[in-house]
Design a protein around this motif. Sequence first.
Motif, PDB file in Angstrom:
ATOM      1  N   VAL A  78     -23.744 -35.235  41.578  1.00 10.20           N
ATOM      2  CA  VAL A  78     -24.060 -35.579  42.960  1.00 10.20           C
ATOM      3  C   VAL A  78     -22.897 -36.369  43.562  1.00 10.20           C
ATOM      4  O   VAL A  78     -22.377 -37.311  42.965  1.00 10.20           O
ATOM      5  CB  VAL A  78     -25.357 -36.407  43.033  1.00 10.20           C
ATOM      6  N   SER A  81     -27.779 -20.838  40.977  1.00 11.81           N
ATOM      7  CA  SER A  81     -28.043 -22.093  41.689  1.00 11.81           C
ATOM      8  C   SER A  81     -28.544 -23.173  40.740  1.00 11.81           C
ATOM      9  O   SER A  81     -28.140 -24.338  40.829  1.00 11.81           O
ATOM     10  CB  SER A  81     -29.070 -21.864  42.803  1.00 11.81           C
ATOM     11  N   ALA A  82     -29.427 -22.783  39.817  1.00 10.26           N
ATOM     12  CA  ALA A  82     -29.959 -23.761  38.863  1.00 10.26           C
ATOM     13  C   ALA A  82     -28.862 -24.265  37.923  1.00 10.26           C
ATOM     14  O   ALA A  82     -28.840 -25.448  37.556  1.00 10.26           O
ATOM     15  CB  ALA A  82     -31.097 -23.144  38.062  1.00 10.26           C
ATOM     16  N   ILE A 130     -28.213 -29.553  52.425  1.00 11.48           N
ATOM     17  CA  ILE A 130     -27.777 -29.649  51.041  1.00 11.48           C
ATOM     18  C   ILE A 130     -26.365 -29.063  50.919  1.00 11.48           C
ATOM     19  O   ILE A 130     -25.789 -28.582  51.903  1.00 11.48           O
ATOM     20  CB  ILE A 130     -28.733 -28.914  50.076  1.00 11.48           C
ATOM     21  N   ASN A 186     -26.720 -26.650  39.870  1.00 15.39           N
ATOM     22  CA  ASN A 186     -27.453 -27.906  40.076  1.00 15.39           C
ATOM     23  C   ASN A 186     -27.396 -28.786  38.838  1.00 15.39           C
ATOM     24  O   ASN A 186     -27.295 -30.015  38.938  1.00 15.39           O
ATOM     25  CB  ASN A 186     -28.908 -27.604  40.440  1.00 15.39           C
ATOM     26  N   ILE A 197     -26.830 -25.484  45.782  1.00 12.48           N
ATOM     27  CA  ILE A 197     -26.836 -26.327  44.576  1.00 12.48           C
ATOM     28  C   ILE A 197     -28.200 -27.001  44.534  1.00 12.48           C
ATOM     29  O   ILE A 197     -28.410 -28.110  45.023  1.00 12.48           O
ATOM     30  CB  ILE A 197     -25.683 -27.349  44.595  1.00 12.48           C
ATOM     31  N   GLN A 198     -29.140 -26.292  43.963  1.00 14.65           N
ATOM     32  CA  GLN A 198     -30.547 -26.686  43.995  1.00 14.65           C
ATOM     33  C   GLN A 198     -31.228 -26.075  42.789  1.00 14.65           C
ATOM     34  O   GLN A 198     -30.862 -24.982  42.334  1.00 14.65           O
ATOM     35  CB  GLN A 198     -31.203 -26.169  45.287  1.00 14.65           C
ATOM     36  N   ARG A 199     -32.220 -26.763  42.252  1.00 12.68           N
ATOM     37  CA  ARG A 199     -32.981 -26.206  41.131  1.00 12.68           C
ATOM     38  C   ARG A 199     -33.976 -25.191  41.688  1.00 12.68           C
ATOM     39  O   ARG A 199     -35.008 -25.558  42.255  1.00 12.68           O
ATOM     40  CB  ARG A 199     -33.707 -27.324  40.388  1.00 12.68           C
TER      41      ARG A 199
END
Length: 608
Positions: free
Chosen positions: A102, A93-94, A44, A97, A9-11
Amino acid sequence: MLIAEIYPIQRLPRRFSAFDYLVPEGLKLERGFFVRIPFRNQEIIGVVKELHERFSPRQGLKEVLGVLDIPPLAETELEIFEWLGKDLAQGVSAILNAAIPVIPKRNISLPVIPALPLKIRTSETSAIQRALQTIDLQRRAFISSPDLPQMAALAAAYLHAHPKDRIVILLPGAREAEVLAPYFVSFGLSVISGEKTEGRCFLAWNDFRRGQTRVLLGTRLAALLLPASVDAVFVFRSGHESHKQRDRNPRYDVREIALEFQKRNACRLYFLDTMPRADDLATFEKEQIFIEHPEPRPYFVNTQNERPMSPHPLISWTLDGSIQDCLKNNRRILCFYNRKGKASSLRCAECGYSFPCPVCGGIFTVYETSIRCHHCDRVEPLCLSCPNCHGVKLNERGFGNQTVKQALEKQFPGVTVSLIDRAKQEDDSAQILLVTSYYFESHRQLFARGNFGLVANLDADLPLLDPGFRSFENALRAVEDLRGLARREQAVFIVQTRNPDIFLPYYNNPQACLMNELELRQAYQVPPYVRWLRLKIRDTETLRAELELKAASESLRPLAGITIFPLECQPGRSCQISVSVEPGAIDAVLEKLSSLPDRIVIDTNAIS
C-alpha cells in the motif's frame, strides 16, 4: 476512442480479470502503468493491462482518473503476475493485491540500520572462492553452503566481484532478514518483509526499482516483487519449507517464481543451502550442482549395536564418553531431539487404543498433566482411563524431550541441563542444551558462537517416520544443518541412528544418492514428475461441502492425465480432494479450476 483494460489492485474473485476504462484525451498510458480508477464507489489503484481502440465503446464506461508517479511495471514484471495468476488459478487482481504494498498516504521514513562488518574465518575463504568460480561459470546453479553466515559472505563476495550488479536475496523468514540486514547496509540496502508495515515495504521496493540501492533483501513477499532490473537472485536456505506459502492465498512457492523469473529475465539465479533438494537435480544440470562436504564429517553411531552397553536408548555408549570428554575440556554440548513432551504417544495396554486427535486425526504427545496434538494444537487433560474399553492400564510410549532431559541429568549429576523448545526456554548458558528445531529457527543467535565442543543428533531417524515423500530428504537435511553448526563451532559431530546405511550413501556420492531418490519419486508419481493439487472447503455443513467438491471433481474427470483421489472429510470442519496431474495436462486443469467458486480453496502445488 482509446480503451484501457486495467487490473484493479483489489482482492477479487478468481473469475474476474481486467476491467475496461475510457482513457481521457491527452492522458498518456502504457502497459504496466499504475493508475487511479473509480471502482465500486471508491477510488483505488490499478495496473494497465493493455490499450486498444474501440469505435463505439459500451455505454457507462468510467474514465481513468490519472497516472501515479511510480515507475511502471516492466513487461517481465507484469508477465510474472499474469503467469502466477494462471498457475495458481487466481485472478491477476488478487495476486497484485497480495503483492503490491500500500502506498503511504503520509510522509514516512525508513529506519536507519547500523552497518556491521561481515567477518569470516581464513579457513572459509577457499570454499567461498570455489563457489564464486561456479558463479562465474554458471548463470544458474545450486551451491552448497554450511550455514547462513557463509551464504551471506558469498553474496557479499559476489557484490565486490561485480560492483555494478544489483541483487535480490530471498530468505525463508523475517528473523533471517533482520539478522542479515546490517551486513549489507554498506552496499545500499532495501528490506521487504511481511513483518514491516506496508508503507515501509513500498518505500523499500520503490527505492530499489529507482536504482537507489543495490541489494533487495526480503522474505516471501519480495519474491512477488522481483524487479526486471535485477542482475542476480540468491535464494538462501532454498530447501526450507517456509519458502512455500501454505496457509493463505496466494499459495505460491518462492523457488518456482525465481525459476520462472530467471527464465523470462535472463538474470543469474543461485539456490544456496546445506544440501540440494532432490528436485534441484531435475531443475539444474549436473555441472550446475556444486556440493562440498567440509569437516566435520558426521560420526554415525549405530544405537542398535550399542544398546546393551548404553545407559539410555538415546544416550549411546559413544555419546556418553564424548559428553564426558567435552565436559572435561570445559566445552558445552548441544543435543538435538525434535520430539517434545514427556512421551511421544499414549496407548491402552488392554485394547490398543492410540488416542487419536478428534480434530485432525494426529497423535497426541504426552505432557505432565495434559496431552497435546502438535499438528492442530488441540490440548486435552491427561486421560486416566481408556475411552474405548475404560481400562486404566495406559502406557506412555517413546521419549519426549522432558524425559530425555531427566535422563541426561541422571547420567551427568551436577551438570546443568537446559531444555529449549517453543513452549519452554530455559537457561541457554547451561553446560548441556537439549533443543528442538525451534532453537535454530527462533532462538539461536545466527552469527554467535556458543563454545560447543560437541553437537549431537540424538535420533536422526525421527524424520523418516513422516509419511511424506520428503522424509528421507528431510532426515538428511536435519543432519546437514547440524553439521553446519558443528563446523562453525569447530565441534565433534555425532549422529545416532538405528541404521547408518540409510545416510552413508549421501556422504559417499551425494548426487548419485539424490538421483536414486528422484527415480523412486518417478516410480511413485510424486513431484517433480507430477503435480499434486488440493481442493478444499471449510464448512460446518459436511454434506454441503461434499456435494460441492464432488461436483468440482466431476468437472475435472473427463480430462486426460489426471488421477482424482477419494474425498477426505473432517466432520464439522472441512472436506478436501487431492488430484495428481501429469505435466502435459496441467494447462487444461488450471483452466477448469479458474472457473470454480472462491469458496473452494485451491492449492495448485499442494505437495511441494
